[in-house]
Scaffold this motif. Structure first.
Motif, PDB file in Angstrom:
ATOM      1  N   LEU A   1      50.785 -75.854  -2.269  1.00  0.00           N
ATOM      2  CA  LEU A   1      51.033 -77.242  -2.646  1.00  0.00           C
ATOM      3  C   LEU A   1      50.102 -77.668  -3.782  1.00  0.00           C
ATOM      4  O   LEU A   1      48.952 -77.243  -3.869  1.00  0.00           O
ATOM      5  N   THR A   2      50.605 -78.522  -4.634  1.00  0.00           N
ATOM      6  CA  THR A   2      49.811 -79.087  -5.717  1.00  0.00           C
ATOM      7  C   THR A   2      49.253 -80.438  -5.287  1.00  0.00           C
ATOM      8  O   THR A   2      49.551 -80.935  -4.193  1.00  0.00           O
ATOM      9  N   ASN A   3      48.439 -81.033  -6.145  1.00  0.00           N
ATOM     10  CA  ASN A   3      47.872 -82.345  -5.823  1.00  0.00           C
ATOM     11  C   ASN A   3      48.976 -83.354  -5.535  1.00  0.00           C
ATOM     12  O   ASN A   3      49.988 -83.420  -6.243  1.00  0.00           O
TER      13      ASN A   3
ATOM     14  N   THR B   1      44.191 -82.652  -2.596  1.00  0.00           N
ATOM     15  CA  THR B   1      43.414 -82.813  -3.829  1.00  0.00           C
ATOM     16  C   THR B   1      42.661 -81.520  -4.080  1.00  0.00           C
ATOM     17  O   THR B   1      41.706 -81.192  -3.366  1.00  0.00           O
ATOM     18  N   HIS B   2      43.079 -80.782  -5.085  1.00  0.00           N
ATOM     19  CA  HIS B   2      42.380 -79.550  -5.433  1.00  0.00           C
ATOM     20  C   HIS B   2      41.103 -79.883  -6.204  1.00  0.00           C
ATOM     21  O   HIS B   2      41.067 -80.839  -6.981  1.00  0.00           O
ATOM     22  N   PRO B   3      40.039 -79.112  -6.010  1.00  0.00           N
ATOM     23  CA  PRO B   3      38.850 -79.312  -6.847  1.00  0.00           C
ATOM     24  C   PRO B   3      39.220 -79.175  -8.325  1.00  0.00           C
ATOM     25  O   PRO B   3      40.120 -78.407  -8.682  1.00  0.00           O
ATOM     26  N   PRO B   4      38.545 -79.907  -9.202  1.00  0.00           N
ATOM     27  CA  PRO B   4      38.891 -79.853 -10.630  1.00  0.00           C
ATOM     28  C   PRO B   4      38.431 -78.561 -11.287  1.00  0.00           C
ATOM     29  O   PRO B   4      37.643 -77.798 -10.724  1.00  0.00           O
TER      30      PRO B   4
ATOM     31  N   SER C   1      35.523 -83.773 -20.733  1.00  0.00           N
ATOM     32  CA  SER C   1      36.215 -84.490 -19.664  1.00  0.00           C
ATOM     33  C   SER C   1      37.185 -83.556 -18.939  1.00  0.00           C
ATOM     34  O   SER C   1      37.824 -82.701 -19.556  1.00  0.00           O
ATOM     35  N   VAL C   2      37.280 -83.711 -17.628  1.00  0.00           N
ATOM     36  CA  VAL C   2      38.235 -82.958 -16.811  1.00  0.00           C
ATOM     37  C   VAL C   2      39.157 -83.974 -16.140  1.00  0.00           C
ATOM     38  O   VAL C   2      38.686 -84.915 -15.484  1.00  0.00           O
ATOM     39  N   SER C   3      40.461 -83.793 -16.294  1.00  0.00           N
ATOM     40  CA  SER C   3      41.426 -84.842 -15.941  1.00  0.00           C
ATOM     41  C   SER C   3      41.366 -85.265 -14.477  1.00  0.00           C
ATOM     42  O   SER C   3      41.539 -86.440 -14.160  1.00  0.00           O
ATOM     43  N   THR C   4      41.123 -84.351 -13.561  1.00  0.00           N
ATOM     44  CA  THR C   4      41.150 -84.708 -12.136  1.00  0.00           C
ATOM     45  C   THR C   4      39.765 -84.979 -11.559  1.00  0.00           C
ATOM     46  O   THR C   4      39.618 -85.156 -10.353  1.00  0.00           O
ATOM     47  N   ALA C   5      38.752 -85.020 -12.410  1.00  0.00           N
ATOM     48  CA  ALA C   5      37.385 -85.234 -11.923  1.00  0.00           C
ATOM     49  C   ALA C   5      37.119 -86.717 -11.692  1.00  0.00           C
ATOM     50  O   ALA C   5      37.588 -87.579 -12.435  1.00  0.00           O
TER      51      ALA C   5
ATOM     52  N   ALA D   1      37.550 -85.629  -4.620  1.00  0.00           N
ATOM     53  CA  ALA D   1      37.630 -85.640  -3.156  1.00  0.00           C
ATOM     54  C   ALA D   1      37.899 -84.264  -2.576  1.00  0.00           C
ATOM     55  O   ALA D   1      37.608 -83.999  -1.399  1.00  0.00           O
ATOM     56  N   GLY D   2      38.447 -83.359  -3.385  1.00  0.00           N
ATOM     57  CA  GLY D   2      38.743 -82.019  -2.895  1.00  0.00           C
ATOM     58  C   GLY D   2      37.578 -81.059  -2.982  1.00  0.00           C
ATOM     59  O   GLY D   2      37.653 -79.940  -2.476  1.00  0.00           O
ATOM     60  N   GLY D   3      36.500 -81.470  -3.628  1.00  0.00           N
ATOM     61  CA  GLY D   3      35.339 -80.603  -3.780  1.00  0.00           C
ATOM     62  C   GLY D   3      34.901 -80.534  -5.233  1.00  0.00           C
ATOM     63  O   GLY D   3      35.285 -81.365  -6.061  1.00  0.00           O
ATOM     64  N   CYS D   4      34.117 -79.538  -5.555  1.00  0.00           N
ATOM     65  CA  CYS D   4      33.570 -79.382  -6.904  1.00  0.00           C
ATOM     66  C   CYS D   4      34.033 -78.070  -7.516  1.00  0.00           C
ATOM     67  O   CYS D   4      34.278 -77.081  -6.815  1.00  0.00           O
TER      68      CYS D   4
END
Length: 251
Positions: free
Chosen positions: A18-20, A47-50, A72-76, A120-123
């Motif tokens: 599954l994706t975000n 929520t996958h880590p970025p 910048s990282v889009s999902t961070a 929220a998914g981690g680092c």
């Protein structure tokens, strides 16, 4: 829209790939007579880590203050920056939503930086390391030694004391109060000089390294006279000196 992902006996179903996103689930029980109504809906937010950012820092600095930045990282939703000095242990120096961190008060040394993006998914994993070498210019001047007088037939030595953080020394000369000319720039701490014209030769020296140069020493004046009596100067008029007379010897 809803889609059936399990239709069999059993009371659990493994899902993967599954994706975000926000995923809702409902279930009903069935037999030969038909199916019940649907259960209540339960929700899972995936929520996958970025991905990791890219860190950028200046390669060299001479005052212990500069800025470290990262992409910048889009999902961070948060970035964490770590620093270490001279290959020592890492310490976190920033945690927040910004894309740069100003550092200051650093001393001479090699500083490595790495960052990671979090949500929220981690680092993410740590970024590649980027490095800044901090080198302050020497803070003190050498002490210059030279004879007070010489003649046109004699070599003389100009020398100076060591400065602990220096990698080179710049020696300058002025003739009869004119402007300064660099006549030596290397790592030795003495040079042998000679002059063909009588007059006043002023010398000063400063210590340098990759960060720049420190203050000049005090000026030492060497009064050169022509041993032939009168020399090339006549009625106060002198020819141009050998302002960049080659260094004959270094030690």
């Amino acid at each position: 829209s809803w889609s059936t992902i399990h239709n069999a006996a059993g009371t659990s179903k493994s899902v993967s790939g599954l994706t975000n996103g926000s995923y809702e689930y409902r279930v009903r029980a069935c037999n030969e007579g038909g199916c019940s109504g649907y259960s209540n809906i339960d929700t899972t937010v995936v929520t996958h880590p970025p991905d990791g950012p890219t860190v950028s820092t200046p390669a060299a600095d001479n005052n212990g203050a500069y800025s470290v930045s990262w992409s910048s990282v889009s999902t961070a939703t948060e970035y964490r920056l770590e620093q270490r000095k001279n290959g020592g242990s890492w310490s976190q120096i920033y945690s927040g939503t910004g894309l740069s961190k100003a550092v200051s008060g650093l001393t001479n040394g090699t500083y490595d930086y790495r960052a990671r993006a979090c949500n929220a998914g981690g680092c993410s994993g740590y970024s590649a390391t980027d490095t800044t070498v901090v080198t302050f210019p020497p803070s003190s001047a050498p002490t210059l030694t030279a004879p007070t007088s010489a003649d046109t037939a004699t070599n003389f030595t100009v020398s100076w004391t060591a400065v602990s953080t220096a990698t080179a020394y710049e020696l300058q000369m002025g003739f009869n109060g004119a402007g300064w000319t660099t006549v030596y720039n290397s790592s030795a701490r003495s040079v042998t000089r000679s002059h063909n014209f009588d007059g006043s030769y002023d010398y000063r020296v400063r210590a340098c390294n990759a960060g720049g140069c420190g203050p000049f020493s005090g000026v030492r004046r060497v009064q050169v006279v022509d041993i032939g009596g009168g020399g090339p100067c006549h009625e106060g008029v002198c020819p141009e000196p050998d302002a960049v007379n080659p260094i004959e010897e270094e030690s």
